[in-house]
Design a protein around this motif. Structure first.
Motif, PDB file in Angstrom:
ATOM      1  N   ASP A 185     -29.792  13.954  -7.541  1.00  0.00           N
ATOM      2  CA  ASP A 185     -30.625  15.121  -7.260  1.00  0.00           C
ATOM      3  C   ASP A 185     -31.692  15.331  -8.325  1.00  0.00           C
ATOM      4  O   ASP A 185     -32.828  15.701  -8.028  1.00  0.00           O
ATOM      5  N   ARG A 215     -27.195  10.317  -2.784  1.00  0.00           N
ATOM      6  CA  ARG A 215     -26.594  11.530  -3.355  1.00  0.00           C
ATOM      7  C   ARG A 215     -25.075  11.384  -3.404  1.00  0.00           C
ATOM      8  O   ARG A 215     -24.428  11.816  -4.363  1.00  0.00           O
ATOM      9  N   ASP A 252     -34.625  18.963  -2.194  1.00  0.00           N
ATOM     10  CA  ASP A 252     -34.411  18.003  -3.274  1.00  0.00           C
ATOM     11  C   ASP A 252     -35.163  18.421  -4.531  1.00  0.00           C
ATOM     12  O   ASP A 252     -34.637  18.378  -5.649  1.00  0.00           O
TER      13      ASP A 252
END
Length: 712
Positions: free
Chosen positions: A429, A446, A702
């Protein structure tokens, strides 16, 4: 008030010039003391005048500095004895050494100021500076005692100092210096030192009169300075010394000369820090170095000692609210008058006053660093000051300075090792490449966040930080979920030592059996060459280099995705790509297939908005131009990513170029077709807009997650 302040400062500087000359030109060359006093009085005139001219408008008053005298006493004691021939040759050698020390100090100060590198001196550890100043205080006290008993410095046996006759000479001087110190610390008045000296002079005269002692009686009793058998009239001794001095004797004293040149600017920084509160202003270190350098060059050419700002005199002018420039010029007149008046006047000075002034300055240095600083300095730094002072007392100044520098290096290494210069940051992230990937790939990366360990390092890497780096890599490698990659970012590293090679070699042995790759990113050219020469890179394919963190992370992401994807999921058809990224099934017939050769421009910066594109095959790069015309790569695009959707909604013109990095295939949906879809097939158009909105929302999410994590 200007005249009063100027006369007070000038009188103290005159007494200091006499006292300093008695230390440097005493002992074996004492018969030349008058010439030495003349040189230092001339230096006092030059110093006060130049500082009044250059720095008086900033409230600065200059003065002769005891730090240089303390070190010159070592140079003089060794040079005067080593010089060939007669005591006259010893005198010339001492003058030559004085010129070398002061001129070199001036050159160093001037260069630091002109190049605006005064910060270099701040690299000397403060406890080393404090120990050096305290040690100089001890030398001044020694010089005061030997001045009082009229014996050579460093060549008098300790038992001789406690002889009854000797004690009768130096004990009053020490007592007067202690009284001056107590008065200066208890009475917060700028005139306390000159007033105490004046009271002592008057008291000495009254006691002599009360005892019925004549001037000859006092002189025969050794109570008067009385060492000036010649004329004080200034002569160009420096020219004679430079031509006829025994330079071999001067060169042999290189250690003390070098110490004086190093300690002088360091002591000046401490003085500036003391002067700023009194002046209630910040001083530009580089400007002050430049002015002090000029003063030392001129004074050194005249045979003077190192000089710089006088915190006490500057505080006096600030306290009285008078013009420092005029005060400095008035003060310069006083030593000039003493120089012109000649030896008979200065011969009447009591020895206890001259020597006591040296004791006062020496005690001030010691008390400041041994007593005043004990609460403000960390204990380990304070111990370094005490150790330096102890070595100076027991073994001499130069051994004390060497021990101090060694302890300073050790202290720096210990303190630096305690700093956490290794920062482990999260992958996914927050820290990821600037490759724009489709949503499913972003989600997979992720989910694989624990597969990449990112370690960012700041500062200079040496054995302490490299050992901690190895410990962190080993801890993750031996843990329940070892990473696939370890990224070691050296972008903020200023330098490395040989321990880095050994650490990476050990890390390779830890990582290789477990299939862990080590990627070193952001290394400077010098660091990269050192790693390559040391064999720490690419020996088993475990340790590799990347030019920066972004490219290193891109390499890790691509490898992770390759590990995750099955062979038949690579190179899918365009429709599959679109549907894989969530594109509405009904949109596929409305997409035009376009082929781009490597280097073709898909979108240009500054073009009006319009079509949107989906990358089907290949790789695209987003680039922009700075106002200076430099091309900057913003990010890379992978298959499945949509391009141009922001301009479609905002109506803004294109903000960057999109260029094919490789031969690529894109699927184009023109703005006209989108308009027709909205009119002819609202359901497909709505699905299109929902898809684009979801893409934008995902990118925004994001970015916000990364922003929040970086703030934490």
């Amino acid at each position: 008030m200007v005249v009063v302040a100027g006369v007070a400062i000038g009188a103290v500087e005159t007494l200091l010039a006499v006292a300093f000359a008695s230390v440097v030109f005493g002992g074996a060359i004492a018969y030349r003391l008058a010439e030495g006093v003349g040189l230092y009085l001339g230096a006092a005139v030059v110093t006060l005048a130049i500082f009044a001219w250059r720095a008086g408008n900033r409230g600065i008053v200059g003065g002769l500095q005891a730090i240089g005298v303390a070190l010159l006493s070592i140079v003089a004691a060794t040079t005067g004895v080593r010089a060939r021939g007669s005591p006259h040759d010893g005198f010339l050698a001492v003058v030559a050494a004085t010129v070398v020390v002061t001129v070199l100090s001036g050159i160093v100060l001037l260069l630091l100021g002109m190049r605006r590198r005064g910060d270099l001196i701040r690299q000397i550890p403060l406890p080393v500076v404090g120990g050096a100043i305290a040690g100089a205080g001890w030398l001044l006290i020694q010089g005061a005692i030997h001045t009082a008993i009229d014996e050579p410095l460093f060549y008098t046996h300790l038992s001789e100092l406690f002889d009854g006759t000797a004690m009768r000479s130096w004990v009053p001087a020490v007592a007067f210096g202690a009284v001056l110190l107590v008065a200066a610390r208890l009475v917060r008045n700028p005139f306390v030192v000159p007033a105490t000296i004046a009271i002592a002079l008057a008291g000495f005269a009254l006691v002599a009169v009360a005892m019925g002692a004549s001037l000859d009686d006092v002189r025969r009793g050794g109570w008067l300075f009385g060492g000036l058998d010649g004329e004080l009239g200034w002569q160009p001794w420096t020219a004679t010394a430079l031509a006829d001095a025994d330079w071999l004797a001067v060169v042999r004293s290189w250690g003390a000369i070098l110490a004086a040149v190093i300690v002088t600017p360091a002591a000046m920084l401490v003085t500036l820090a003391s002067a700023e509160p009194a002046l209630d202003r910040d001083l530009d270190t580089d400007v002050e170095f430049r002015d002090a350098g000029l003063a030392n060059l001129v004074a050194g050419a005249a045979g003077g000692i190192p000089s710089f700002h006088s915190a006490g005199s500057s505080a006096l002018t600030a306290r009285l609210g008078v013009d420092a420039r005029r005060v400095g010029l008035v003060a310069a007149v006083v030593p000039l008058v003493a120089l012109l008046a000649g030896a008979p006047i200065l011969d009447l000075l009591p020895t206890m006053i001259v020597a006591g002034l040296l004791v006062f300055v020496g005690l001030t240095f010691i008390v400041e660093w041994v007593w005043d600083r004990q609460r403000s300095m960390p204990r380990n730094e304070y111990v370094v000051v005490l150790v330096i002072l102890g070595v100076v007392v027991a073994r001499g100044y130069l051994p004390g300075l060497v021990v101090g520098l060694v302890l300073g290096v050790v202290l720096f290494a210990v303190n630096y090792a305690r700093l956490d210069l290794l920062h482990e940051v999260p992958f996914g992230d927050v820290y990821r490449s600037n490759v724009d990937r489709p949503s499913d790939e972003r989600e997979r990366l992720r989910a694989l966040a624990d597969r990449v360990q990112i370690i960012r390092i700041t500062g200079h890497m040496f054995f302490g930080s490299t050992n901690r780096l190895l410990e962190r890599i080993r801890a993750r490698a031996d843990g329940p979920a070892p990473p696939r990659f370890v990224v070691v970012d050296l972008e903020r590293v200023t330098g490395v030592d040989a321990s880095v090679i050994a650490a990476l070699t050990k890390a390779e042995r830890v990582a290789a059996p477990k299939g862990i790759g080590i990627v070193v990113t952001g290394a400077s050219d010098a660091v990269r060459r050192r790693l390559e020469r040391g064999g720490a890179v690419g020996r088993n394919g475990v340790v590799s280099l990347a030019p920066d963190l972004e490219s290193g992370l891109r390499r890790c992401e691509d490898a992770l995705l390759e590990d995750e994807l099955l062979e038949d999921e690579r190179g899918v058809a365009s429709a599959s790509v679109a549907s894989r990224d969530g594109a509405p099934p009904g949109l596929v017939p409305h997409l035009d297939r376009m082929f781009l050769a490597e280097g073709d421009v898909l979108l240009r910066q500054g073009e009006p908005p319009g079509d949107i594109f989906v990358l089907s095959e290949g790789r695209l790069a987003v680039e922009t131009s700075t106002p200076e015309g430099k091309r900057v790569r913003v990010r890379s695009l992978r298959p499945g990513v949509v391009v141009g959707e922001i301009a479609l909604y905002t109506g803004a013109w294109r903000t960057a170029d999109v260029v094919a990095e490789t031969d690529s295939v894109v699927l184009r949906c023109s703005s006209d077709r989108i308009t027709r879809l909205e009119a002819d097939d609202p359901e497909v158009a709505a699905e299109l807009h929902r898809w684009l909105a979801a893409t934008l929302a995902g990118r925004l999410s994001d970015s916000m997650r990364a922003f929040d994590a970086l703030l934490d």
